[in-house]
Design a protein around this motif. Structure first.
Motif, PDB file in Angstrom:
ATOM      1  N   GLN A  49       0.821  -1.218   0.000  1.00  0.00           N
ATOM      2  CA  GLN A  49       0.000   0.000   0.000  1.00  0.00           C
ATOM      3  C   GLN A  49       0.854   1.266   0.000  1.00  0.00           C
ATOM      4  O   GLN A  49       0.419   2.310  -0.496  1.00  0.00           O
ATOM      5  CB  GLN A  49      -0.971   0.015   1.175  1.00  0.00           C
ATOM      6  N   ASP A  50       2.085   1.171   0.553  1.00  0.00           N
ATOM      7  CA  ASP A  50       2.981   2.330   0.513  1.00  0.00           C
ATOM      8  C   ASP A  50       3.459   2.595  -0.913  1.00  0.00           C
ATOM      9  O   ASP A  50       3.611   3.754  -1.321  1.00  0.00           O
ATOM     10  CB  ASP A  50       4.182   2.105   1.429  1.00  0.00           C
ATOM     11  N   VAL A  51       3.720   1.511  -1.662  1.00  0.00           N
ATOM     12  CA  VAL A  51       4.106   1.664  -3.065  1.00  0.00           C
ATOM     13  C   VAL A  51       2.963   2.298  -3.854  1.00  0.00           C
ATOM     14  O   VAL A  51       3.170   3.211  -4.669  1.00  0.00           O
ATOM     15  CB  VAL A  51       4.491   0.301  -3.675  1.00  0.00           C
ATOM     16  N   LEU A  52       1.740   1.841  -3.602  1.00  0.00           N
ATOM     17  CA  LEU A  52       0.575   2.427  -4.282  1.00  0.00           C
ATOM     18  C   LEU A  52       0.396   3.892  -3.900  1.00  0.00           C
ATOM     19  O   LEU A  52       0.094   4.737  -4.754  1.00  0.00           O
ATOM     20  CB  LEU A  52      -0.684   1.642  -3.925  1.00  0.00           C
ATOM     21  N   LEU A  53       0.576   4.186  -2.616  1.00  0.00           N
ATOM     22  CA  LEU A  53       0.431   5.569  -2.151  1.00  0.00           C
ATOM     23  C   LEU A  53       1.462   6.469  -2.809  1.00  0.00           C
ATOM     24  O   LEU A  53       1.137   7.583  -3.264  1.00  0.00           O
ATOM     25  CB  LEU A  53       0.572   5.617  -0.629  1.00  0.00           C
ATOM     26  N   ALA A  54       2.718   6.019  -2.863  1.00  0.00           N
ATOM     27  CA  ALA A  54       3.770   6.820  -3.486  1.00  0.00           C
ATOM     28  C   ALA A  54       3.499   7.008  -4.975  1.00  0.00           C
ATOM     29  O   ALA A  54       3.654   8.113  -5.510  1.00  0.00           O
ATOM     30  CB  ALA A  54       5.130   6.144  -3.284  1.00  0.00           C
ATOM     31  N   THR A  55       3.069   5.951  -5.663  1.00  0.00           N
ATOM     32  CA  THR A  55       2.774   6.044  -7.093  1.00  0.00           C
ATOM     33  C   THR A  55       1.623   7.012  -7.345  1.00  0.00           C
ATOM     34  O   THR A  55       1.683   7.849  -8.261  1.00  0.00           O
ATOM     35  CB  THR A  55       2.407   4.649  -7.651  1.00  0.00           C
ATOM     36  N   PHE A  56       0.572   6.912  -6.540  1.00  0.00           N
ATOM     37  CA  PHE A  56      -0.584   7.799  -6.698  1.00  0.00           C
ATOM     38  C   PHE A  56      -0.191   9.245  -6.441  1.00  0.00           C
ATOM     39  O   PHE A  56      -0.604  10.161  -7.172  1.00  0.00           O
ATOM     40  CB  PHE A  56      -1.690   7.370  -5.731  1.00  0.00           C
ATOM     41  N   THR A  57       0.619   9.473  -5.396  1.00  0.00           N
ATOM     42  CA  THR A  57       1.056  10.834  -5.074  1.00  0.00           C
ATOM     43  C   THR A  57       1.875  11.435  -6.214  1.00  0.00           C
ATOM     44  O   THR A  57       1.663  12.591  -6.611  1.00  0.00           O
ATOM     45  CB  THR A  57       1.894  10.822  -3.774  1.00  0.00           C
ATOM     46  N   ILE A  58       2.792  10.647  -6.749  1.00  0.00           N
ATOM     47  CA  ILE A  58       3.633  11.122  -7.862  1.00  0.00           C
ATOM     48  C   ILE A  58       2.781  11.423  -9.086  1.00  0.00           C
ATOM     49  O   ILE A  58       2.982  12.427  -9.775  1.00  0.00           O
ATOM     50  CB  ILE A  58       4.716  10.071  -8.178  1.00  0.00           C
ATOM     51  N   PHE A  59       1.807  10.562  -9.359  1.00  0.00           N
ATOM     52  CA  PHE A  59       0.947  10.774 -10.529  1.00  0.00           C
ATOM     53  C   PHE A  59       0.143  12.064 -10.390  1.00  0.00           C
ATOM     54  O   PHE A  59       0.072  12.866 -11.329  1.00  0.00           O
ATOM     55  CB  PHE A  59      -0.001   9.591 -10.713  1.00  0.00           C
TER      56      PHE A  59
END
Length: 401
Positions: free
Chosen positions: A370-380
């Motif tokens: 979920q941290d990887v998803l959170l970081a990816t979403f934030t960057i996007f």
């Protein structure tokens, strides 16, 4: 591949005629890369620290704990019959806790006296955390024995060389009790020192349940029951069933609910850390705006040609938008990969140690999906916003200039 994406990829890989454009684009990409890698590493560090402390709680706190909804004590018979009939319970331990003043020689310290039955070591791993002495509770001793927390021992000046000496216990009598003395007092002989983590070590002296009930003058009473579930039992289903059968006079709490304060602090710290690094990423992604602006000026002749051939301004803006997203994801996904690689290396090879005298040899980390998803979403989101604002600046006036 559609037209806008094709042109965006061509611009991304094409070498710019101006070194300044190449340098600014490289700085933008590198900033996102470093920021996203740092975000993954920091979130993983918080996860590792939380898991480490959770491990200590798991060794001391039970899966479930039954407490009175009101007051401090309840009759033992009110709960043990219900608990004994549940097939999902592996074992339970009756406990009684009360604040007390402890005295050893010339030092005093206020902590909790915790009386436990002979099943207590089957509910948690307390025996694994007694580095000095032994765990002799509920054995046939001529004098009351117990184990003392390392923190309590420190404040009382009690050491392993003092195992033959007693610690004095003073507990105030309840209001309304008729007695010539204001305190109930007794002596206990600690035969071991346990060390789990400071919150527990500074809080409890553990003794046999019968001794605690006698000292408090509450035979047949408990302050709680600690429950260990079978490995295949569902925690929340078990909690719900016990709560329903025990009724509103009791509350059944999970380990996380017992430590709700700690978890709230950890999550709040994690949230603020995430926001700080998200702000750093925001600054890094908005350097893309400067890079895209310079690319638009450099490529305005090409873009004007495309417009003259019938390409609408809307499609040209999509070119700039998608170029910004390509830069964002190239830096962001690479940073996430490198950050994950560093976390993996720390987890398996323990590159960064915390030095001697700590409970762990290397800094704990744990990477969550979920941290990887959170970081990816934030960057996007940040990359899209920056690119969209830059793409809006593309118009005919800019192309004709």
């Amino acid at each position: 591949m559609n037209f806008s994406r094709y042109i965006a990829w061509r611009y991304f890989f094409a070498k710019s005629s101006s070194n300044a454009v190449n340098i600014i684009t490289a700085i933008s990409l590198s900033g996102i890369l470093v920021g996203s890698a740092a975000l993954i590493i920091v979130l993983s560090a918080f996860n590792g620290l939380e898991n480490l402390v959770r491990g200590f709680y798991q060794d001391f706190d039970p899966d479930l704990k039954v407490l009175p909804a009101e007051g401090k004590f309840f009759a033992e018979a009110d709960v043990t019959k219900v608990l004994s009939s549940q097939d999902f319970i592996a074992q339970y331990s009756r406990v009684m806790e009360e604040k007390a003043l402890f005295n050893f020689r010339d030092k005093d310290y206020i902590a909790s006296l915790k009386g436990v039955d002979h099943h207590y070591s089957e509910v948690n791993a307390i025996e694994d955390y007694v580095p000095f002495g032994s765990y002799p509770l509920n054995q046939d001793e001529s004098v009351p024995t117990g184990i003392i927390g390392a923190g309590v021992a420190y404040y009382l000046g009690f050491s392993r060389s003092d195992f033959q000496e007693p610690v004095n216990i003073f507990i105030p009598r309840d209001i309304g009790q008729v007695s010539t003395e204001s305190f109930r007092s007794e002596r206990i002989y600690p035969m071991g020192i346990y060390s789990i983590q400071p919150e527990f070590d500074e809080q409890f002296i553990i003794c046999p349940l019968e001794f605690c009930q006698k000292l408090l003058e509450r035979p047949g009473m408990l302050s709680g029951v600690e429950v260990a579930l079978n490995p295949d039992a569902d925690l929340y289903a078990a909690q719900e069933k016990l709560q329903a059968e025990l009724g509103p006079e009791f509350k059944v709490l999970t380990r996380d609910e017992l430590q709700a304060g700690f978890l709230k602090v950890m999550r709040t710290e994690g949230l603020f850390t995430f926001l700080i690094f998200a702000l750093i990423l925001t600054i890094a992604t908005f350097t893309i705006a400067g890079s895209l602006t310079m690319i638009m000026f450099e490529k305005r002749a090409n873009l004007f040609t495309l417009w003259s051939m019938g390409t609408p301004i809307k499609s040209l803006r999509k070119v700039i938008l998608q170029l910004g997203l390509i830069i964002t994801f190239s830096g962001g996904l690479t940073g996430i990969f490198l950050g994950s690689l560093i976390v993996f290396g720390q987890e398996h090879f323990q590159w960064i140690s915390v030095g001697e005298g700590y409970i762990v040899d290397a800094y704990p980390v744990a990477l969550k999906f979920q941290d990887v998803l959170l970081a990816t979403f934030t960057i996007f989101i940040l990359g899209f916003l920056s690119s969209w604002l830059s793409a809006r600046r593309l118009n005919l006036k800019l192309l004709r200039s």
